[in-house]
Write a protein that holds these residues in place. Sequence first.
Motif, PDB file in Angstrom:
ATOM      1  N   ASP A 123      14.605 -60.911  42.795  1.00 54.32           N
ATOM      2  CA  ASP A 123      14.577 -62.322  42.364  1.00 54.32           C
ATOM      3  C   ASP A 123      13.144 -62.828  42.261  1.00 54.32           C
ATOM      4  N   LEU A 124      12.309 -62.439  43.209  1.00 57.58           N
ATOM      5  CA  LEU A 124      10.918 -62.869  43.185  1.00 57.58           C
ATOM      6  C   LEU A 124      10.177 -62.220  42.016  1.00 57.58           C
ATOM      7  N   ARG A 125      10.396 -60.935  41.819  1.00 55.32           N
ATOM      8  CA  ARG A 125       9.752 -60.245  40.686  1.00 55.32           C
ATOM      9  C   ARG A 125      10.192 -60.849  39.356  1.00 55.32           C
ATOM     10  N   ALA A 126      11.486 -61.133  39.214  1.00 55.92           N
ATOM     11  CA  ALA A 126      11.989 -61.727  37.966  1.00 55.92           C
ATOM     12  C   ALA A 126      11.371 -63.110  37.745  1.00 55.92           C
ATOM     13  N   PHE A 127      11.199 -63.876  38.815  1.00 52.52           N
ATOM     14  CA  PHE A 127      10.570 -65.193  38.689  1.00 52.52           C
ATOM     15  C   PHE A 127       9.142 -65.051  38.162  1.00 52.52           C
TER      16      PHE A 127
END
Length: 156
Positions: A59-63
């Motif tokens: 989720d953090l990488r996608a953000f």
Amino acid sequence: MAKSIIVCTSVSHGNTKKIADAIGGVLDAPVVAPAAADLAGYDMVGFGSGIYFGSFHSDLRAFVESLPQQDGRKAFLFATSGLPETRLTRFSGRLIELLEDTGFDVVGGFSCRGFDTFLPFKLVGGIRKGRPDEDDVTSARAFAEHLRDAVDLDRE
């Protein structure tokens, strides 16, 4: 002091949120999930999560991948992990590269051990029980104080 925000994904045991809150307390920065993050008006952004199979949370990488190009905005990262970062398991490298490719100026990083129950550790009740502990929180605060002072020096 630079106006800061912390984008944090903490899903398993609250390890990373505990560290995010310690850093946020020093920087007077709100701690938000990627889905709720609006970076407008912030000079510095912290990005943190637990480490899952050698990488920051998806989720953090996608953000980060969804962000528009930045113009040298300051960034730092932090992580909790059952295992330490080594030359062979350099989990911060990919996120640093992604942040720099997006135009961030990465000014620091922090990691500490965290309670980990991912397989195969779950089979033995997990590893690093009780972590992050008070020493880890103290170290996270010291990191944030150093970061705050370093960023202030850069702005003078």
